[in-house]
Write a protein that holds these residues in place. Structure first.
Motif, PDB file in Angstrom:
ATOM      1  N   GLY A  79       0.809  -1.210   0.000  1.00 15.13           N
ATOM      2  CA  GLY A  79       0.000   0.000   0.000  1.00 15.13           C
ATOM      3  C   GLY A  79       0.842   1.259   0.000  1.00 15.13           C
ATOM      4  O   GLY A  79       0.352   2.339  -0.359  1.00 15.13           O
ATOM      5  N   HIS A  80       2.109   1.119   0.400  1.00 14.60           N
ATOM      6  CA  HIS A  80       3.003   2.277   0.438  1.00 14.60           C
ATOM      7  C   HIS A  80       3.941   2.321  -0.764  1.00 14.60           C
ATOM      8  O   HIS A  80       4.952   3.026  -0.737  1.00 14.60           O
ATOM      9  CB  HIS A  80       3.767   2.297   1.758  1.00 14.60           C
ATOM     10  CG  HIS A  80       2.863   2.452   2.940  1.00 14.60           C
ATOM     11  ND1 HIS A  80       2.223   3.642   3.243  1.00 14.60           N
ATOM     12  CD2 HIS A  80       2.427   1.552   3.861  1.00 14.60           C
ATOM     13  CE1 HIS A  80       1.460   3.472   4.307  1.00 14.60           C
ATOM     14  NE2 HIS A  80       1.558   2.218   4.701  1.00 14.60           N
ATOM     15  N   MET A  81       3.584   1.585  -1.812  1.00 14.74           N
ATOM     16  CA  MET A  81       4.235   1.734  -3.106  1.00 14.74           C
ATOM     17  C   MET A  81       3.777   3.064  -3.714  1.00 14.74           C
ATOM     18  O   MET A  81       2.577   3.369  -3.721  1.00 14.74           O
ATOM     19  CB  MET A  81       3.843   0.551  -3.998  1.00 14.74           C
ATOM     20  CG  MET A  81       4.183   0.676  -5.453  1.00 14.74           C
ATOM     21  SD  MET A  81       3.751  -0.858  -6.319  1.00 14.74           S
ATOM     22  CE  MET A  81       2.014  -1.047  -5.910  1.00 14.74           C
ATOM     23  N   ILE A  82       4.687   3.860  -4.214  1.00 12.84           N
ATOM     24  CA  ILE A  82       4.337   5.166  -4.755  1.00 12.84           C
ATOM     25  C   ILE A  82       3.819   5.019  -6.186  1.00 12.84           C
ATOM     26  O   ILE A  82       4.500   4.488  -7.057  1.00 12.84           O
ATOM     27  CB  ILE A  82       5.545   6.121  -4.719  1.00 12.84           C
ATOM     28  CG1 ILE A  82       5.936   6.390  -3.259  1.00 12.84           C
ATOM     29  CG2 ILE A  82       5.230   7.436  -5.438  1.00 12.84           C
ATOM     30  CD1 ILE A  82       7.210   7.181  -3.089  1.00 12.84           C
ATOM     31  N   VAL A  83       2.592   5.473  -6.406  1.00 10.96           N
ATOM     32  CA  VAL A  83       1.994   5.428  -7.740  1.00 10.96           C
ATOM     33  C   VAL A  83       1.791   6.824  -8.321  1.00 10.96           C
ATOM     34  O   VAL A  83       1.463   6.974  -9.496  1.00 10.96           O
ATOM     35  CB  VAL A  83       0.642   4.664  -7.731  1.00 10.96           C
ATOM     36  CG1 VAL A  83       0.846   3.220  -7.322  1.00 10.96           C
ATOM     37  CG2 VAL A  83      -0.374   5.358  -6.826  1.00 10.96           C
ATOM     38  N   MET A  84       1.971   7.864  -7.473  1.00  8.79           N
ATOM     39  CA  MET A  84       1.814   9.244  -7.922  1.00  8.79           C
ATOM     40  C   MET A  84       2.922  10.084  -7.285  1.00  8.79           C
ATOM     41  O   MET A  84       2.795  10.532  -6.156  1.00  8.79           O
ATOM     42  CB  MET A  84       0.440   9.789  -7.518  1.00  8.79           C
ATOM     43  CG  MET A  84       0.178  11.222  -7.948  1.00  8.79           C
ATOM     44  SD  MET A  84       0.123  11.418  -9.718  1.00  8.79           S
ATOM     45  CE  MET A  84      -1.461  10.619 -10.071  1.00  8.79           C
ATOM     46  N   PRO A  85       4.057  10.268  -7.984  1.00  9.28           N
ATOM     47  CA  PRO A  85       5.162  11.063  -7.426  1.00  9.28           C
ATOM     48  C   PRO A  85       4.687  12.441  -6.969  1.00  9.28           C
ATOM     49  O   PRO A  85       3.933  13.122  -7.677  1.00  9.28           O
ATOM     50  CB  PRO A  85       6.148  11.172  -8.595  1.00  9.28           C
ATOM     51  CG  PRO A  85       5.862   9.950  -9.427  1.00  9.28           C
ATOM     52  CD  PRO A  85       4.378   9.736  -9.314  1.00  9.28           C
ATOM     53  N   GLU A  86       5.094  12.820  -5.749  1.00  9.51           N
ATOM     54  CA  GLU A  86       4.706  14.092  -5.144  1.00  9.51           C
ATOM     55  C   GLU A  86       3.184  14.234  -5.022  1.00  9.51           C
ATOM     56  O   GLU A  86       2.635  15.334  -5.089  1.00  9.51           O
ATOM     57  CB  GLU A  86       5.288  15.278  -5.922  1.00  9.51           C
ATOM     58  CG  GLU A  86       6.806  15.354  -5.889  1.00  9.51           C
ATOM     59  CD  GLU A  86       7.371  15.432  -4.478  1.00  9.51           C
ATOM     60  OE1 GLU A  86       6.865  16.226  -3.664  1.00  9.51           O
ATOM     61  OE2 GLU A  86       8.310  14.669  -4.179  1.00  9.51           O
ATOM     62  N   GLY A  87       2.526  13.103  -4.818  1.00  7.58           N
ATOM     63  CA  GLY A  87       1.069  13.103  -4.682  1.00  7.58           C
ATOM     64  C   GLY A  87       0.612  13.380  -3.268  1.00  7.58           C
ATOM     65  O   GLY A  87       1.281  14.089  -2.497  1.00  7.58           O
ATOM     66  N   LYS A  88      -0.513  12.777  -2.882  1.00  6.81           N
ATOM     67  CA  LYS A  88      -1.095  13.016  -1.555  1.00  6.81           C
ATOM     68  C   LYS A  88      -0.137  12.553  -0.462  1.00  6.81           C
ATOM     69  O   LYS A  88       0.461  11.484  -0.569  1.00  6.81           O
ATOM     70  CB  LYS A  88      -2.419  12.256  -1.426  1.00  6.81           C
ATOM     71  CG  LYS A  88      -3.488  12.684  -2.419  1.00  6.81           C
ATOM     72  CD  LYS A  88      -4.728  11.811  -2.282  1.00  6.81           C
ATOM     73  CE  LYS A  88      -5.782  12.163  -3.338  1.00  6.81           C
ATOM     74  NZ  LYS A  88      -6.966  11.289  -3.242  1.00  6.81           N
ATOM     75  N   PRO A  89       0.012  13.355   0.598  1.00  3.57           N
ATOM     76  CA  PRO A  89       0.901  12.938   1.690  1.00  3.57           C
ATOM     77  C   PRO A  89       0.343  11.728   2.429  1.00  3.57           C
ATOM     78  O   PRO A  89      -0.868  11.596   2.608  1.00  3.57           O
ATOM     79  CB  PRO A  89       0.956  14.168   2.599  1.00  3.57           C
ATOM     80  CG  PRO A  89      -0.288  14.938   2.284  1.00  3.57           C
ATOM     81  CD  PRO A  89      -0.592  14.665   0.843  1.00  3.57           C
ATOM     82  N   CYS A  90       1.235  10.843   2.844  1.00  2.00           N
ATOM     83  CA  CYS A  90       0.847   9.615   3.560  1.00  2.00           C
ATOM     84  C   CYS A  90       1.456   9.630   4.952  1.00  2.00           C
ATOM     85  O   CYS A  90       2.529  10.221   5.165  1.00  2.00           O
ATOM     86  CB  CYS A  90       1.316   8.396   2.765  1.00  2.00           C
ATOM     87  SG  CYS A  90       0.884   6.807   3.529  1.00  2.00           S
ATOM     88  N   GLU A  91       0.800   8.940   5.887  1.00  2.81           N
ATOM     89  CA  GLU A  91       1.282   8.860   7.265  1.00  2.81           C
ATOM     90  C   GLU A  91       2.657   8.199   7.361  1.00  2.81           C
ATOM     91  O   GLU A  91       3.372   8.389   8.336  1.00  2.81           O
ATOM     92  CB  GLU A  91       0.292   8.086   8.137  1.00  2.81           C
ATOM     93  CG  GLU A  91      -1.036   8.795   8.371  1.00  2.81           C
ATOM     94  CD  GLU A  91      -1.997   8.657   7.200  1.00  2.81           C
ATOM     95  OE1 GLU A  91      -1.656   7.967   6.215  1.00  2.81           O
ATOM     96  OE2 GLU A  91      -3.097   9.244   7.261  1.00  2.81           O
ATOM     97  N   CYS A  92       3.035   7.437   6.336  1.00  2.00           N
ATOM     98  CA  CYS A  92       4.326   6.747   6.365  1.00  2.00           C
ATOM     99  C   CYS A  92       5.491   7.711   6.145  1.00  2.00           C
ATOM    100  O   CYS A  92       6.648   7.360   6.376  1.00  2.00           O
ATOM    101  CB  CYS A  92       4.376   5.637   5.313  1.00  2.00           C
ATOM    102  SG  CYS A  92       4.588   6.225   3.615  1.00  2.00           S
ATOM    103  N   GLY A  93       5.184   8.939   5.677  1.00  2.00           N
ATOM    104  CA  GLY A  93       6.228   9.920   5.434  1.00  2.00           C
ATOM    105  C   GLY A  93       6.465  10.209   3.968  1.00  2.00           C
ATOM    106  O   GLY A  93       7.079  11.226   3.616  1.00  2.00           O
ATOM    107  N   ASN A  94       5.982   9.356   3.090  1.00  2.00           N
ATOM    108  CA  ASN A  94       6.112   9.567   1.648  1.00  2.00           C
ATOM    109  C   ASN A  94       4.879  10.279   1.090  1.00  2.00           C
ATOM    110  O   ASN A  94       3.906  10.531   1.801  1.00  2.00           O
ATOM    111  CB  ASN A  94       6.314   8.237   0.921  1.00  2.00           C
ATOM    112  CG  ASN A  94       7.730   7.721   1.048  1.00  2.00           C
ATOM    113  OD1 ASN A  94       8.680   8.491   1.072  1.00  2.00           O
ATOM    114  ND2 ASN A  94       7.866   6.397   1.130  1.00  2.00           N
ATOM    115  N   LYS A  95       4.921  10.559  -0.197  1.00  2.00           N
ATOM    116  CA  LYS A  95       3.789  11.151  -0.886  1.00  2.00           C
ATOM    117  C   LYS A  95       3.397  10.262  -2.066  1.00  2.00           C
ATOM    118  O   LYS A  95       4.251   9.697  -2.731  1.00  2.00           O
ATOM    119  CB  LYS A  95       4.140  12.553  -1.403  1.00  2.00           C
ATOM    120  CG  LYS A  95       4.404  13.575  -0.318  1.00  2.00           C
ATOM    121  CD  LYS A  95       4.739  14.926  -0.931  1.00  2.00           C
ATOM    122  CE  LYS A  95       5.004  15.978   0.145  1.00  2.00           C
ATOM    123  NZ  LYS A  95       5.351  17.292  -0.465  1.00  2.00           N
ATOM    124  N   GLY A  96       2.084  10.192  -2.320  1.00  2.00           N
ATOM    125  CA  GLY A  96       1.599   9.461  -3.487  1.00  2.00           C
ATOM    126  C   GLY A  96       1.518   7.964  -3.320  1.00  2.00           C
ATOM    127  O   GLY A  96       1.580   7.221  -4.309  1.00  2.00           O
TER     128      GLY A  96
END
Length: 388
Positions: A238-255
């Motif tokens: 679920g924390h695979m990035i599919v949209m670079p610089e997308g919606k912020p996630c609680e894991c610390g990444n975006k998209g």
């Protein structure tokens, strides 16, 4: 031919015999000898032990042909019970099953806390009740498996549960101080995948199950065993990035994928646009039946992003069967065909894409099945969903 220590060979033969008795439902000694390729003498000796242990029962098969009625063997499903527990944010689901994985009772307890000590106390209280209620059976409660919605190490220590904010918690050790019953802690997506293989896809060795509810988790069965990765944390796709610089996630990444293709993403978008709290699947189903354009467009977007992630994991793991566990998909007509329409790659290979027939019950069913498999010590377990 298996050679080696006599006790080890006997253990292997016992497991094979039990596996086939469960798989067939009812089987004669003669047929058991044929399907296992074991001698009739070996079958007779092993069955005698299993009868004495009260794990197997005999029954005469009624039929109209002449001759002696065959004596059929089946597992004594009421000789003991397994307890599956789904520990989720806001609720705990307890399901008790017999030794063939058939649920005999289920109870949902609301949670109003995330405090570890309070939840541990609540688990202990309910497990004691189940333990007491099973004392009339020959083996009582044979095993407990707790499903958690977070990271679990290979040593079955809870590394992190985001929604409960638990870090490095040894729930297995703490429960083992209270009970002598075998206890296991497992990731919920792994148990969903296990349930799909055990109850539905009996001939599948490589199966992925994506659960799409609060986030996205993927349980992976490879050669009928869990694929866990180095530390046991595999499946957090679920924390695979599919949209670079997308919606912020609680894991610390975006998209992250689950920000676009989990049921929560759909519910959140509709709740915000329609100013409705406590949105239900039934409301969304009604809007879809009414041909609501906004809802249909949102669902199409959900399927589009879902297909992007599925394409990636199909290419990575080349599964035999890929199961999608989502109530929203069950509500949407032609969901599978629409997802498959987005999977254009000529190098993506899988045999079957399915929506789960077990649904949210798959987690606790998988927990019960894992407890049964550990108790019977069989290499492969095939149970009937119809009987469940």
């Amino acid at each position: 031919m298996v050679t080696g220590d006599a006790a080890y060979i006997k253990k292997i033969n016992r497991a094979l015999i039990l596996e086939k008795i469960i798989e067939e439902g009812m089987i004669s000694r003669a047929d058991l000898s044929k399907v296992t390729a074991l001698t009739r003498a070996t079958i007779s000796a092993q069955v005698a032990d299993l009868l004495q242990e009260n794990l197997v029962v005999e029954a005469q098969l009624e039929h109209n042909t002449v001759g002696r009625k065959p004596i059929m063997l089946s597992l004594n499903r009421s000789a003991g019970y397994a307890l599956g527990i789904d520990l989720d944010y806001g609720q705990i689901t307890f399901t008790l099953s017999d030794l063939l994985g058939r649920p005999v009772s289920s109870n949902v307890v609301e949670l109003f806390t995330t405090n570890y000590e309070e939840i541990h106390r609540l688990l202990t209280e309910h497990i004691r009740v189940y333990e007491q209620n099973c004392t009339d059976s020959h083996y009582g409660l044979v095993g407990i498996v707790v499903a958690v919605h977070g990271l679990v190490t290979k040593e079955e220590i809870i590394h992190y549960i985001p929604r409960l904010n638990w870090h490095e918690v040894d729930l297995k050790r703490d429960l083992a101080k209270e009970f002598t019953i075998p206890i296991h802690i497992e990731n919920n997506a792994n148990l969903c995948a296990f349930a799909e293989r055990v109850y539905v896809h009996h001939q599948t060795d490589n199966l992925l199950c994506a659960t799409l509810y609060s986030g996205i988790g993927v349980g992976m069965m490879m050669n009928s065993e869990f694929f866990r990765g180095h530390d046991g944390f595999a499946g957090e796709i679920g924390h695979m990035i599919v949209m670079p610089e997308g919606k912020p996630c609680e894991c610390g990444n975006k998209g992250c994928w689950e920000k676009y293709a989990s049921e929560t993403s759909v519910f959140k978008a509709l709740s915000m646009s329609r100013h409705i709290k406590g949105l239900t699947h039934a409301q969304i189903q009604q809007w879809l039946q009414d041909g609501d354009g906004e809802v249909e467009q949102l669902m199409e977007q959900f399927l589009y992003y879902l297909a992007i992630g599925l394409n990636n994991i199909i290419n990575m793991y080349n599964p035999d069967v890929l199961v999608l566990d989502s109530k929203l998909l069950q509500l949407y007509p032609s969901a599978l065909q629409r997802i498959q329409g987005h999977l254009h790659s000529s190098i993506s290979h899988y045999r079957e894409l399915r929506i789960s027939s077990l649904g949210k019950e798959s987690c606790v069913l998988g927990a019960c099945a894992l407890a049964i498999k550990s108790f019977l010590d069989v290499p492969r377990l095939n149970l009937s969903w119809e009987s469940a």
